[in-house]
Design a protein around this motif. Sequence first.
Motif, PDB file in Angstrom:
ATOM      1  N   ASN A  17      -4.774   3.355   8.763  1.00 26.48           N
ATOM      2  CA  ASN A  17      -3.748   2.315   8.645  1.00 26.48           C
ATOM      3  C   ASN A  17      -3.861   1.242   9.727  1.00 26.48           C
ATOM      4  O   ASN A  17      -2.940   0.446   9.919  1.00 26.48           O
ATOM      5  CB  ASN A  17      -2.348   2.948   8.667  1.00 26.48           C
ATOM      6  N   PRO A  52      -5.500   4.811   1.540  1.00 19.00           N
ATOM      7  CA  PRO A  52      -5.267   4.019   2.750  1.00 19.00           C
ATOM      8  C   PRO A  52      -6.526   3.339   3.283  1.00 19.00           C
ATOM      9  O   PRO A  52      -6.453   2.255   3.862  1.00 19.00           O
ATOM     10  CB  PRO A  52      -4.731   5.055   3.741  1.00 19.00           C
ATOM     11  N   LYS A  74       2.011  -1.115   4.767  1.00 19.35           N
ATOM     12  CA  LYS A  74       1.779   0.297   4.449  1.00 19.35           C
ATOM     13  C   LYS A  74       3.101   1.025   4.384  1.00 19.35           C
ATOM     14  O   LYS A  74       3.904   0.971   5.320  1.00 19.35           O
ATOM     15  CB  LYS A  74       0.904   0.930   5.531  1.00 19.35           C
ATOM     16  N   THR A 111       3.566  -1.336   9.105  1.00 21.67           N
ATOM     17  CA  THR A 111       3.943   0.003   8.665  1.00 21.67           C
ATOM     18  C   THR A 111       5.455   0.149   8.502  1.00 21.67           C
ATOM     19  O   THR A 111       6.224  -0.233   9.400  1.00 21.67           O
ATOM     20  CB  THR A 111       3.386   1.065   9.642  1.00 21.67           C
ATOM     21  N   GLY A 147      -6.931   0.003   1.610  1.00 16.17           N
ATOM     22  CA  GLY A 147      -6.038  -0.990   2.198  1.00 16.17           C
ATOM     23  C   GLY A 147      -6.523  -1.474   3.544  1.00 16.17           C
ATOM     24  O   GLY A 147      -6.421  -2.663   3.880  1.00 16.17           O
ATOM     25  N   ASP A 181       0.841  -1.195   0.000  1.00 16.57           N
ATOM     26  CA  ASP A 181       0.000   0.000   0.000  1.00 16.57           C
ATOM     27  C   ASP A 181       0.874   1.242   0.000  1.00 16.57           C
ATOM     28  O   ASP A 181       1.471   1.608   1.012  1.00 16.57           O
ATOM     29  CB  ASP A 181      -0.907  -0.041   1.239  1.00 16.57           C
ATOM     30  N   LYS A 191      -2.635  -2.762   9.584  1.00 15.09           N
ATOM     31  CA  LYS A 191      -1.557  -2.936   8.610  1.00 15.09           C
ATOM     32  C   LYS A 191      -0.212  -2.982   9.328  1.00 15.09           C
ATOM     33  O   LYS A 191      -0.087  -2.573  10.478  1.00 15.09           O
ATOM     34  CB  LYS A 191      -1.537  -1.756   7.622  1.00 15.09           C
ATOM     35  N   ASN A 236       5.000   4.631   3.938  1.00 13.93           N
ATOM     36  CA  ASN A 236       4.939   6.090   3.981  1.00 13.93           C
ATOM     37  C   ASN A 236       6.325   6.676   3.801  1.00 13.93           C
ATOM     38  O   ASN A 236       7.337   5.979   3.955  1.00 13.93           O
ATOM     39  CB  ASN A 236       4.337   6.573   5.298  1.00 13.93           C
TER      40      ASN A 236
END
Length: 757
Positions: free
Chosen positions: A439, A409, A424, A444, A412, A401, A442, A426
């Motif tokens: 999020n 988001p 995820k 991260t 996802g 994602d 998920k 970022n």
Amino acid sequence: MNDRGGALAGVRVVDFGHYVAGPLAALMLADQGADVVHVDRPGAVLDSADAFLNRNKRRITLDLKASSDLDTARELVRRADVLIENFRPGVMDRLGLGWAELREVNPRLLYCSLPGFAAADPRAGVPGWEGVIAAATGNCRIRVGYVPKGWDPTRPTYSAIPVASNFAAFCGAFAVVAGLTSRHRTGRGDRIEVPLYHAMFEAVGGSGAYPTARGLGPERAIRSNGSGTYRCADGRYVQFNPIGATTRFLSWFLDAAGATEWAGEGLTDRPRMDREPHLRDLLEERLTGLFLTRPALEWEELGDVAGVPLTMVRTTGEWLDSAHARVSGEVVVLDDPALGPTAMPGSPVWLSGTPAVPDRPRSLPDGDRAEILEELAAPSGSAGLPAGEGGLPYQGRKVVDLTQILAGPSAGRILAEFGADVVKINVPQRWVGAHGFVNRGKRTVLLDVKSSQGQQVLWRLIDEADVLTHNFPGRTADSYGLGYQHVRARRPDIVYVSVNCFGRGGPWSDRRGYETQGQAATGVMVRAGGEGPPVVFGPYNVLDYGTGTMAAFAAALGLYHRETMGQGQHVHASLTQTGLYQQAWQVLRPAESQGPAALGPSPWQRFYQAADGWFFLGAMEEQLPALRQVVGLEELDPERIAAAFRTSGAAEWTRRLVAAGVGAHPVSSLGELMTDPRARTLGLSVNQVSEEVGEVVMPGLAISVEGNPPRLGAAVRRPGADGRAVLDEIGLGEEADTLARGWAVQLDALPPGWNPF
């Protein structure tokens, strides 16, 4: 049965829906190739919205209280894959068409109910009119920053946009496709329920998420970097939204507008504006004057060249007629049997490998009766589906994602709730907006996908993925070497999900935009403003979160086709198409009451002030005799009942009206909604623990599935907290520190995931 192609070719749907939610969910399936039979009630009165809601369907009129017609309905369902209905709980059971009975004759059936309130809700018997649900969920407030001067903040506002019905349809259509994917493996059907009240928690989204210790913060107007709606030289308006972690959009715009010198006054210096609030006011004052120097369309074209989110405010009719909407397929023209050539929203999502087929005008009621009855008279074969092991639909599926902000988001997050393992990604060194909610569930990672080292990590993840999601603007994905053609070359069966503001394939496809640009372009802001200036609609981001659900629907279609045919494809959702779908019921109908001052479309469907607050009354014309039986309402003159309602409290009037069989509900604030014991008992407002801020309150799950319930993801960790574990999984654990030193990944001193204010 007509097989017109599409991802859902061969799927049979019986649509018992009425009003918006049921027919709209069925339409979303019909546009993807499902054979949908819509069941009309005898004497049903059609309005022009029927031309949209029942296109691409076949129709038969059945009196479900007559034994012969009821037998026909049961035979339709016995041969179906999906049933959709949006009656109040218990109605279908009383007709002999409830889940408990039908699963005995068709164990493969996916039974999708979209009532106003859930069967388990103490308000199950309350007629769930749109205004009733709006009152119950606080969806009747003007957005902060657009409140008229002198406005009474306790006064509600009525929206002609049926937000709850729309979200129930979006969620229901997604859940059906997810259920079809699960059934393909197990051979078993299931019961899906998405009440309109539940669906509104998907619309509430991150607005209802907060650390318990801080409480729900005040709503804040979007003012950063000069964001706002501005009047132009020709009297029209533009919506300019240069939000972001930096002032780059504002600087690009000022350069293009010939106002670069403003930077010397600190008007593009974000830290300084935060320290000196008068500079923010000065910036808005300057922008107000600047926009008055040129017409709106000229500013829009300048914004396009500058690459900034700036859109002229249009009416819905103007968007329907626009070249971009027609070329991109977001609008189609069908030759309706009653209205003639009629422009209406096209498919809600785009798919490259199994294109949607919104090409058949509606039939009029009973128009396909002979064909349907002939099919039912023929022997039906066995579907021959397997009987394998269960599990959530996307259990074992991996999603990478790359999306940012809210829409992508959210898609996802929904896939994670239905079993997917979502990683995820970022950007390092940035606060991640709404992270705690969008999020949730998920893993991260903070990864710089622009760097060569970051790309090495990303491709390791993609090589193991089933789905890739992104919302890069324009051709950015191609410039990073992450376009569909690049990913497909290594993963030909990938489901590649892209999300943007203005759709795909038209002249506006590369333009930047957010929620507000989507609202401006498609007429939502004009509708919300009524007779006054255009305003950003509602307290909740209905395009962002709606597009998140649409993107999840697109991904689900791609995964179903992959499951059944072994092929991947590129799928796409956009804010503008969601904007059209939010208004779809009104697009072909006469305008209802709209604008901040609207309280409802009639005296029997509107907000009223009680002695201690406001409530919504939702009654039908045929219920007026029952309304007269309520003490104090013997004379149904609008002025007299308004005066009567001010003599007792909102809760008392609601009790009396509901006892008479009429819809009613007091107006709730967002804070009251998130602490409502009923919402908490139903799992719609949940407490979770964040490692960053401790206990938090967040919206729960909008979709219920009886035999295979989605999972509430664990409260997400701080952004980037799973970086080392993910690198270990893909064989790069020993290089973690080297990657961190090169800023390809961020593993320490992680940024916050909850708004520090």
